[in-house]
Design an enzyme around this catalytic site. Sequence first.
Site, PDB file in Angstrom:
ATOM      1  N   ASP A  43      19.432  10.159  71.673  1.00 33.55           N
ATOM      2  CA  ASP A  43      19.020  10.734  70.309  1.00 33.55           C
ATOM      3  C   ASP A  43      17.726  10.740  70.341  1.00 33.55           C
ATOM      4  OD1 ASP A  43      21.656  10.738  69.059  1.00 33.55           O
ATOM      5  OD2 ASP A  43      21.937   8.774  69.404  1.00 33.55           O
TER       6      ASP A  43
ATOM      7  N   GLU B  29      31.533  12.591  61.463  1.00 29.18           N
ATOM      8  CA  GLU B  29      31.062  11.576  62.788  1.00 29.18           C
ATOM      9  C   GLU B  29      30.296  10.726  62.277  1.00 29.18           C
ATOM     10  OE1 GLU B  29      29.096  13.935  65.766  1.00 29.18           O
ATOM     11  OE2 GLU B  29      30.921  15.022  66.617  1.00 29.18           O
TER      12      GLU B  29
END
Length: 271
Positions: free
Chosen positions: A60, A49
């Site tokens: 995040d 990824e």
Amino acid sequence: MSRIAATFARLAGQGRKALIPYVTAGDPFADITVDLMHAMAKAGADVIELGVPFSDPMADGPVIQRASERALSRNISTADVLAMVARFRETDDTTPVVLMGYANPVERYGPDRFVDDARAAGVDGVLVVDYPPQECEAFADRLRAADLDPIFLLAPTSTDARMADVGRIATGYVYYVSLKGVTGSGNLDTDAVARMIPRIRSHVSVPVGVGFGIRDAATAVAVARVSDAVVIGSRIIQLIENEPRERVVPVAAGFIAEIRTALDTLQGTHA
């Protein structure tokens, strides 16, 4: 069969679990990403990824936010990320690459152009964190028409209706975010993950990967016992973010090899 589907089929036939590391493109050095991708693949990564840097990565935590900020400070663009994938593909045409990011860079680039250029670069799947499945069916259709897998997140708070929506349009795999909150946060409750996976599988026919909170071999193995894949991002970035250039690749590769060895102790077991 897509590269992602072929990878999961091969691993299933071997009784093995997929290891999916995440790194942010252009971090911790602008020109190290392709070498990092190759090293992780050689060390045992099954899918990579690759994060597309964005200035407001709301899902995040601070570790990946810092990685995005460092990459953006070096002017890493979406086009640069695609160029990195194309360079990786020059010598690796088997390891799947998934782009993970946010809607804003895709919209700025132009969704149709993004899909076309991602396919041309050799991308295999796209995960846009803030594209709800029920609102991006046209984009998912466009991805599938280009032989790219639309990949979606599920969370502990996901309803059965959302799981059904994801199950209807996702290909490749789904990514179960095992913690509420942001990446890199909290302690992993593997019992809660084990309870959730059967519920996800009742709606979703593609493999289920689990991420968020996986920091070492022990947590990776615990998650792999009940899933098809382990996704690790924040821990890798933590390990490499302060290393000198010459240490970044060996440190990341060593960690991936350690996790791969641990996961392979489960060979022959089934989730």
